[in-house]
Design an enzyme around this catalytic site. Structure first.
Site, PDB file in Angstrom:
ATOM      1  N   SER A 135       0.844  -1.197   0.000  1.00 58.04           N
ATOM      2  CA  SER A 135       0.000   0.000   0.000  1.00 58.04           C
ATOM      3  C   SER A 135       0.878   1.245   0.000  1.00 58.04           C
ATOM      4  O   SER A 135       1.792   1.380   0.808  1.00 58.04           O
ATOM      5  CB  SER A 135      -0.878  -0.031   1.243  1.00 58.04           C
ATOM      6  OG  SER A 135      -1.675   1.101   1.239  1.00 58.04           O
ATOM      7  N   GLY A 136       0.622   2.137  -0.941  1.00 55.66           N
ATOM      8  CA  GLY A 136       1.373   3.385  -1.022  1.00 55.66           C
ATOM      9  C   GLY A 136       2.595   3.290  -1.914  1.00 55.66           C
ATOM     10  O   GLY A 136       3.358   4.234  -2.046  1.00 55.66           O
ATOM     11  N   THR A 140      -1.595   2.560  -8.118  1.00 55.25           N
ATOM     12  CA  THR A 140      -2.678   3.264  -8.793  1.00 55.25           C
ATOM     13  C   THR A 140      -2.103   4.327  -9.742  1.00 55.25           C
ATOM     14  O   THR A 140      -2.550   4.468 -10.878  1.00 55.25           O
ATOM     15  CB  THR A 140      -3.614   3.896  -7.753  1.00 55.25           C
ATOM     16  OG1 THR A 140      -4.045   2.849  -6.898  1.00 55.25           O
ATOM     17  CG2 THR A 140      -4.796   4.547  -8.390  1.00 55.25           C
ATOM     18  N   ASN A 185      -1.227   5.529   3.124  1.00 57.12           N
ATOM     19  CA  ASN A 185      -1.382   6.199   1.823  1.00 57.12           C
ATOM     20  C   ASN A 185      -2.579   7.145   1.908  1.00 57.12           C
ATOM     21  O   ASN A 185      -3.647   6.750   2.364  1.00 57.12           O
ATOM     22  CB  ASN A 185      -1.611   5.107   0.754  1.00 57.12           C
ATOM     23  CG  ASN A 185      -1.741   5.690  -0.631  1.00 57.12           C
ATOM     24  OD1 ASN A 185      -1.729   6.906  -0.806  1.00 57.12           O
ATOM     25  ND2 ASN A 185      -1.869   4.816  -1.613  1.00 57.12           N
ATOM     26  N   SER A 188      -5.460   5.729  -0.640  1.00 55.34           N
ATOM     27  CA  SER A 188      -5.322   4.273  -0.729  1.00 55.34           C
ATOM     28  C   SER A 188      -6.554   3.647  -1.388  1.00 55.34           C
ATOM     29  O   SER A 188      -7.692   3.974  -1.053  1.00 55.34           O
ATOM     30  CB  SER A 188      -5.152   3.720   0.674  1.00 55.34           C
ATOM     31  OG  SER A 188      -4.960   2.337   0.603  1.00 55.34           O
ATOM     32  N   SER A 189      -6.311   2.748  -2.343  1.00 54.55           N
ATOM     33  CA  SER A 189      -7.443   2.072  -2.996  1.00 54.55           C
ATOM     34  C   SER A 189      -7.998   1.057  -2.020  1.00 54.55           C
ATOM     35  O   SER A 189      -7.264   0.191  -1.560  1.00 54.55           O
ATOM     36  CB  SER A 189      -6.972   1.340  -4.245  1.00 54.55           C
ATOM     37  OG  SER A 189      -6.133   2.159  -4.986  1.00 54.55           O
ATOM     38  N   GLY A 415      -2.624  -3.216  -2.193  1.00 56.01           N
ATOM     39  CA  GLY A 415      -1.314  -3.802  -1.915  1.00 56.01           C
ATOM     40  C   GLY A 415      -1.317  -4.597  -0.628  1.00 56.01           C
ATOM     41  O   GLY A 415      -2.250  -4.540   0.168  1.00 56.01           O
ATOM     42  N   GLU A 417      -0.849  -5.579   3.039  1.00 55.52           N
ATOM     43  CA  GLU A 417      -1.031  -4.665   4.170  1.00 55.52           C
ATOM     44  C   GLU A 417      -0.733  -5.352   5.495  1.00 55.52           C
ATOM     45  O   GLU A 417      -1.171  -6.475   5.726  1.00 55.52           O
ATOM     46  CB  GLU A 417      -2.492  -4.191   4.242  1.00 55.52           C
ATOM     47  CG  GLU A 417      -2.816  -3.167   3.216  1.00 55.52           C
ATOM     48  CD  GLU A 417      -4.251  -2.673   3.312  1.00 55.52           C
ATOM     49  OE1 GLU A 417      -4.520  -1.638   2.698  1.00 55.52           O
ATOM     50  OE2 GLU A 417      -5.070  -3.319   3.990  1.00 55.52           O
TER      51      GLU A 417
HETATM   52  N1  LIG Z   1       5.168   8.035 -10.238  1.00 55.10           N
HETATM   53  C1  LIG Z   1       4.828   8.830  -9.238  1.00 55.10           C
HETATM   54  N2  LIG Z   1       5.156  10.137  -9.272  1.00 55.10           N
HETATM   55  C2  LIG Z   1       4.822  10.955  -8.255  1.00 55.10           C
HETATM   56  N3  LIG Z   1       4.167  10.557  -7.144  1.00 55.10           N
HETATM   57  C3  LIG Z   1       3.812   9.274  -7.043  1.00 55.10           C
HETATM   58  C4  LIG Z   1       4.107   8.337  -8.091  1.00 55.10           C
HETATM   59  N4  LIG Z   1       3.636   7.139  -7.715  1.00 55.10           N
HETATM   60  C5  LIG Z   1       3.052   7.326  -6.511  1.00 55.10           C
HETATM   61  N5  LIG Z   1       3.153   8.594  -6.108  1.00 55.10           N
HETATM   62  C6  LIG Z   1       2.663   9.172  -4.843  1.00 55.10           C
HETATM   63  O1  LIG Z   1       2.403   8.126  -3.933  1.00 55.10           O
HETATM   64  C7  LIG Z   1       1.054   8.142  -3.493  1.00 55.10           C
HETATM   65  C8  LIG Z   1       0.534   6.719  -3.316  1.00 55.10           C
HETATM   66  O2  LIG Z   1       0.471   6.066  -4.565  1.00 55.10           O
HETATM   67  P1  LIG Z   1      -0.722   5.088  -4.964  1.00 55.10           P
HETATM   68  O3  LIG Z   1      -2.000   5.626  -4.510  1.00 55.10           O
HETATM   69  O4  LIG Z   1      -0.531   4.806  -6.380  1.00 55.10           O
HETATM   70  O5  LIG Z   1      -0.346   3.837  -4.079  1.00 55.10           O
HETATM   71  P2  LIG Z   1      -0.971   2.377  -4.194  1.00 55.10           P
HETATM   72  O6  LIG Z   1       0.182   1.454  -4.415  1.00 55.10           O
HETATM   73  O7  LIG Z   1      -2.056   2.367  -5.160  1.00 55.10           O
HETATM   74  O8  LIG Z   1      -1.494   2.146  -2.725  1.00 55.10           O
HETATM   75  P3  LIG Z   1      -2.786   1.350  -2.242  1.00 55.10           P
HETATM   76  O9  LIG Z   1      -2.464  -0.081  -2.308  1.00 55.10           O
HETATM   77  O10 LIG Z   1      -2.982   1.830  -0.861  1.00 55.10           O
HETATM   78  O11 LIG Z   1      -3.885   1.770  -3.130  1.00 55.10           O
HETATM   79  C9  LIG Z   1       0.304   8.903  -4.549  1.00 55.10           C
HETATM   80  O12 LIG Z   1      -0.814   9.538  -4.011  1.00 55.10           O
HETATM   81  C10 LIG Z   1       1.352   9.909  -5.021  1.00 55.10           C
HETATM   82  O13 LIG Z   1       1.369  11.022  -4.173  1.00 55.10           O
HETATM   83 MG   LIG Z   2      -4.096   2.215  -5.085  1.00 56.73          MG
END
Ligand SMILES: Nc1ncnc2c1ncn2[C@@H]1O[C@H](COP(=O)(O)OP(=O)(O)OP(=O)(O)O)[C@@H](O)[C@H]1O
Ligand SMILES: [Mg+2]
Length: 1132
Positions: A135-136, A140, A185, A188-189, A415, A417
């Protein structure tokens, strides 16, 4: 070198040719770039030397510090979350990576997207992009980058752009409803998402299908400390206008709502109000109608308000505790918002009805149960709304054609957790991640192995941790944890979370990845880190301690039937559709499948689907726990690298050969290292590479020849090749410099020489040109003098001739003039004489006549002549009229035109008399029955002419009254027997259903005293209304057959409410009803013609509104129930 010396010795032309080809070759080399150019650290981990955990992390860190967040392991992309925006996603970058080979540029998510897209478009291989990480870690964001890249490079055009826009805009909508701030996050999704993007054969997007996986609905009612509820609640309260909030009966203050956690209601850097506008806009682009978006917000408001319902205990006479709602205000507002009967909902919160076979048992709920029921309802309402949203989006974005589609799937699932308290949701999420790791292991190994087999290369096995055993612990059908949980949920008797844990302790005790204090395994008896009410699983990504509390409830996902039935009764169409099981007609006593088994089944389907596609991996890594930029916590990254098995991945990749490349690009890159291959190799690329490697004396064990690729075992060999290439490029640069300088000097000399010749030629030319011009000018002068002299001579002669001709013409003209004038004078004299003779003759004749007739004239002769003339004229007029008379048809508008102005009034009067006469003649022919019909028609005309647009079309229709021949048709014998009076109207009409605006056929019967409605098929009488109870008939002014029959309030017939009919013979029916009422009751029936009137349907007054509708249904007016108060009739 030999070649260049040859060139020098050769002719200038030959040198130029060689030099040009040399330059061309150099230019080619410049354009072709490689991952290996300007590399920070190592772009592909496969080339890392030496390979161990420390070098791996150092390489990632070095690249991360230089903003290189992407690194490859072969074709897998590792992405380290930068936690700040980097300028590497611009449209220019998209162009850079477009149509380039994977290893051509520095590692990037765009390279992977491009590779996947081109493989889909050009090789017809369905793709899936698997994005994993905790997660994070940026899954996404990565999925959105992939989608936006594909959208940028695929086809263009208005239609395609709309599809792309809809696909991209589905993200903000789903994120608002399915994402939330967690401690890990801020976005977070909280649901899993798999999106299939569909393309046509050209690679243009056609549409998509989204599948969602298990929304974490427990968040709706409770959030862990430091976390928030789903974004949409905060967005709605901060972003909605005063008016909207008022409509939804909400207040802006978060603290008013029990379901919203307050300690972290505001997220830094997030503007909920602006996001709300983005979401509304996205909904509009995706295709939500305004009323749909409003319904969705109403459900969200209802969920929020549900949390504010509170209960208090109340003792009953029988000693049982009962719960009562503390403040009914909130309940009232919810009911108003959702159109549910307040008493129904109130009862559903206080009682629970259990139904078994034919029996129904109702028990009261205590306070705890009531709270449970409330929360279960809120969770169910929200999660079903979410699934509805996904389906609705799918409806909008689904491909419109049935042609074969190529598919690119993008998987962004929650992700892995580990929280302080891990419950059923984390268990399910982590299980899903186990499955994804499993598929990663299977597919990467398989792919690698297959490549070696394809290329005829020997393969050595590499050891790695296979997590299949953990998947089995969870999903095994006989003794897996999910199966145990299901068994416990379905077992009769008392079932609690503790009995479930006991069962696990028995069944899974010996499993090496299962740990529990109470299991039969002595290892954990004294393990204090393992509380009694918990079990621990050693996941591939680490150990996770699960609190067993809530497992049974969450797996059961129980919603009391009373509540689902109450929801089904809601007037709110969306809510009603979310609870189909509440329909009493569809009662199903079977238990619905448990949450766990549903999820297991959907994960299994997903895995099957992924296995049919070509996988592309993005492994997301989280560099720190603080969501901070520039911070790289090595221990954290190390942990992720370990459990993701990235080092094993590199080893597997390198076990055979570290580097592989197709023969052509390999030869192109290194051909300058060998005389035979430089600058051109004529034979096949493979033999070129063979010659090259032999010449360089690379040991045989360092490389192997595949069918289409060269495989290099050790990265050192590749780097040595690279060093040689660099050295050789420097030498070549010097050589080029040398030749270029020589060429430049020679070119300069040749240019000077050529210039000297050109200048000399120009000077000579100039001198000659001047002389020639002088001679030419003199010749021209002489020539012009001679020509002038000759011309003047001829001119003189011509002038003399012209003058002679003019003199002759003038003399002739004068002569002709004199002759003409003489002739004219003669003719005039002759005419004057003739006129004089005629005048004298006339006077003479006049005198003679007057003398002869004087005796016949009296004093009043003039008057008589006048009268006589008048008489003649009138006589002639009447005689002519006799012949010109129009036909005897009363509607014939013809009438002869008036011959004299003075006869104007007579002419008009005659026309009037004639018309009256022929009307009388026409009437005289009528039988009594016809007279009656025309009286009715006359009545109809008085009632409806110029008031109702349908009237003119009814004029030509004869009024028949009894359209259904009830007396003759044996089908209606029963009906005929039941009616004793004379039937005035018997006709089939459409009776409009009050609930939904649909129509049913009914026989409409009008007798002298009653109005009856009977079933069309059976002939059975459904309603009977005495005419005295009919108060009014309403209809629109438009061209439709709808009419309402209003009944006297309080009368027996009025208990079911007024009738709304539509008929093809509306005018006739209304007229007959009017006449019959008048003759029977001596009262005039009120006929209201208006485009909006009220109809009493039982208790409700419903407004029937006629609008000028669309042409969709052809020329048939359609009736639709819009809401409780409005029935809309669209008249085409
Ligand atoms: N390529 C990137 N460039 C800039 N910032 C990023 C990038 N990837 C992620 N981030 C930052 O990290 C944060 C978390 O990313 P994201 O929401 O994609 O995580 P996730 O893996 O989908 O987590 P979860 O499993 O909780 O959904 C985003 O809100 C953003 O601020
Ligand atoms: Mg996500």
């Amino acid at each position: 070198m030999e070649r260049t010396q040859d060139c020098r010795g050769g002719s200038v032309g030959a040198q130029r040719v060689h030099f040009a080809s040399h330059l061309q070759t150099m230019a080619k080399m410049e354009v072709k770039t490689s991952l290996l150019d300007n590399m920070i650290g190592v772009g592909d981990m496969v080339l890392l030397e030496p390979l161990n955990e420390e070098t791996f992390i150092n390489n990632l860190k070095k690249r991360f510090d230089h903003n290189e967040i992407y690194t490859y392991i072969g074709s897998v992309v590792i992405s380290v979350n930068p936690y700040r925006s980097l300028p590497i996603y611009s449209p220019e970058k998209v162009e850079d990576y477009r149509n380039r080979n994977f290893y051509e540029l520095s590692p990037h998510i765009f390279a992977l997207s491009d590779e996947a897209y081109r493989s889909l478009r050009d090789q017809d291989k369905d793709q899936c992009i698997l994005i994993t990480g905790e997660s994070g870690a940026g899954k996404t964001e990565a999925s959105k980058l992939v989608m936006s890249y594909v959208a940028a490079v695929c086809g263009k055009g208005a239609e395609v752009n709309q599809v792309k826009e809809q696909l991209l805009q589905s993200n903000p909508v789903l994120e608002a409803f399915g994402n939330a701030k967690t401690v890990r996050n801020d976005n977070s999704s909280r649901f899993g998402k798999y999106m299939d993007i569909e393309f046509d054969f050209k690679g243009d997007p056609l549409g998509g299908v989204i599948s969602n996986y298990l929304l974490e609905k427990s968040r709706v009612v409770k959030q862990p400390r430091g976390e928030r509820n789903f974004h949409v609640f905060y967005q709605l309260l901060s972003g909605a206008s005063e008016e909207l909030l008022h409509k939804l009966k909400l207040e802006q203050d978060f603290s008013r709502y029990n379901y919203l956690s307050l300690d972290s209601a505001k997220v830094n850097g997030v503007d909920d109000a602006a996001n709300f506008r983005t979401v509304r806009n996205a909904m509009q682009i995706v295709g939500f109608m305004d009323h749909e978006a409003e319904s969705v917000l109403e459900v969200v408001a209802a969920v929020l308000k549900l949390g504010n319902i509170e209960f208090k205990p109340e003792s009953r006479v029988n000693g049982l505790d009962e719960s009562k709602i503390k403040d009914k205000n909130e309940l009232k507002e919810i009911c108003e918002l959702t159109g549910i009967d307040q008493s129904v909902l109130e009862r559903a919160f206080s009682f629970r009805t259990v139904e078994a076979k034919q029996e129904k048992v109702s028990t009261t709920l205590n306070v705890a149960q009531a709270y449970y029921a409330r929360d279960a309802l809120a969770k169910n309402l929200y999660s079903r709304l979410f699934s509805w949203l996904v389906n609705r989006i799918n409806e909008s974005i689904k491909a419109q054609t049935k042609v074969r589609k190529k598919v690119m799937g993008v998987l962004d699932i929650y992700g892995f957790e580990i929280f302080e308290d891990n419950s059923f949701e984390q268990f399910i999420i982590n299980y899903c991640n186990e499955k994804l790791q499993q598929i990663f292991i299977e597919l990467t190994l398989k792919e690698e192995q297959e490549e070696y087999i394809r290329e005829d290369i020997e393969w050595t096995h590499i050891d790695y941790f296979n997590n299949a055993i953990i998947c089995d612990l969870i999903e095994n059908n006989t003794n897996g944890i999910l199966a145990m949980l299901d068994e416990e949920c379905l077992r009769p008797g008392t079932v609690t979370d503790d009995t479930f844990l006991e069962k696990l302790n028995q069944v899974c005790a010996t499993h090496q990845h299962f740990e529990s204090r109470m299991s039969r395994c002595s290892r954990f008896l004294n393990d204090t880190s393992l509380p009694h009410s918990c079990f621990r699983i050693q996941h591939y990504a680490g150990k996770v301690l699960y609190q067993v509390e809530g497992f049974v409830d969450k797996n059961n996902d129980l919603l009391y039937r009373d509540l689902s039935q109450a929801m089904w009764k809601a007037g709110h169409a969306l809510i009603k559709s979310l609870f189909p099981e509440g329909n009493p007609a569809k009662i199903n006593l079977k238990r619905p499948p448990t949450a766990g088994s549903q999820f297991k089944a959907s994960v299994a389907t997903l895995m099957k689907n992924l296995q049919t596609k070509n996988p592309n991996y993005i492994r997301c890594i989280k560099p720190n726990d603080k969501k901070a930029a520039h911070v790289f916590t090595e221990s954290l990254v190390c942990h992720q690298i370990r459990y993701l098995g990235l080092l094993e991945n590199v080893r597997v990749r390198r076990a055979g050969y570290a580097f592989r490349q197709a023969y052509e690009p390999c030869l192109e890159r290194y051909k300058m290292l060998c005389k035979q291959t430089w600058p051109h190799w004529k034979g096949p690329a493979r033999s070129g590479v063979e010659v090259l490697f032999n010449e360089l004396e690379i040991p045989m064990e360092e490389y192997s020849f595949g069918r289409s690729k060269i495989f290099i075992r050790n990265p050192r060999t590749l780097f040595a090749l690279e060093d040689l290439r660099k050295q050789r490029l420097e030498d070549l640069a010097t050589l080029i410099q040398k030749i270029y300088r020589g060429w430049k000097c020679r070119t300069h000399f040749l240019l000077m020489k050529k210039s000297q010749i050109v200048i000399a030629a120009w000077c000579r030319r100039y001198a000659q040109q001047k002389r020639y011009q002088q001679i030419k000018a003199s010749a021209l002068a002489i020539q012009s003098y001679i020509r002038g002299w000759k011309a003047r001579k001829i001119l003189r002669e011509l002038k003399h001739q012209k003058r002679c001709k003019a003199a002759a013409t003038t003399i002739a003209a004068y002569w002709h003039g004199t002759q003409a004038r003489r002739e004219l004078k003669r003719l005039k004299e002759e005419a004057r004489r003739k006129h004089a003779v005629a005048v004298i003759w006339a006077y003479w004749l006049g005198l003679k006549v007057r003398r002869e007739y004087r005796k016949y004239f009296r004093a009043n002769a003039g008057k008589k002549i006048y009268e006589f003339t008048l008489q003649r004229i009138v006589q002639k007029y009447f005689l002519e009229m006799k012949n010109k008379m129009p036909s005897l048809s009363p509607i014939d508008k013809n009438w002869p035109s008036r011959p004299y102005l003075f006869l104007d009034s007579t002419h008009k009067e005659l026309k009037r008399i004639f018309h009256l006469w022929r009307c009388k003649k026409y009437r005289d022919q009528f039988t009594d029955q016809q007279k009656l019909i025309y009286e009715e028609k006359l009545e109809a005309s008085e009632l409806f002419k110029d008031k109702k647009a349908l009237y003119p079309s009814s004029v030509g229709q004869p009024f028949q009254g009894a359209y259904l021949e009830i007396n003759k048709n044996p089908k209606y014998k029963k009906l005929k027997d039941a009616i004793e009076e004379k039937i005035i109207i018997a006709e089939v009409v459409n009776k409009i259903n009050r609930a939904n605006g649909k129509s049913t056929s009914r026989i409409f019967l009008l007798t002298n005293n009653n109005l009856l409605l009977a079933d069309q098929k059976s002939g059975q009488i459904k309603s009977e209304v005495p005419l005295v109870d009919v108060t009014k008939v309403s209809m629109s002014s438009q061209n439709d057959g709808f009419f309402a029959v209003h009944l006297k309030e309080g009368s027996e017939a009025a208990s079911k409410g007024d009738f709304l009919f539509s008929s093809d013979h509306l005018i006739e029916m209304a007229t007959k009803l009017y006449r019959t009422t008048l003759s029977q009751t001596k009262q005039k029936l009120n006929i209201e013609i208006s485009d909006e009137f009220l109809v009493q349907f039982r208790q409700d007054k419903v407004c029937v509104k006629f609008i000028q509708g669309n042409q969709k249904n052809g020329s048939v007016p359609t009736c639709k129930r819009k809401n409780n108060r409005l029935l809309e009739v669209a008249v085409p």
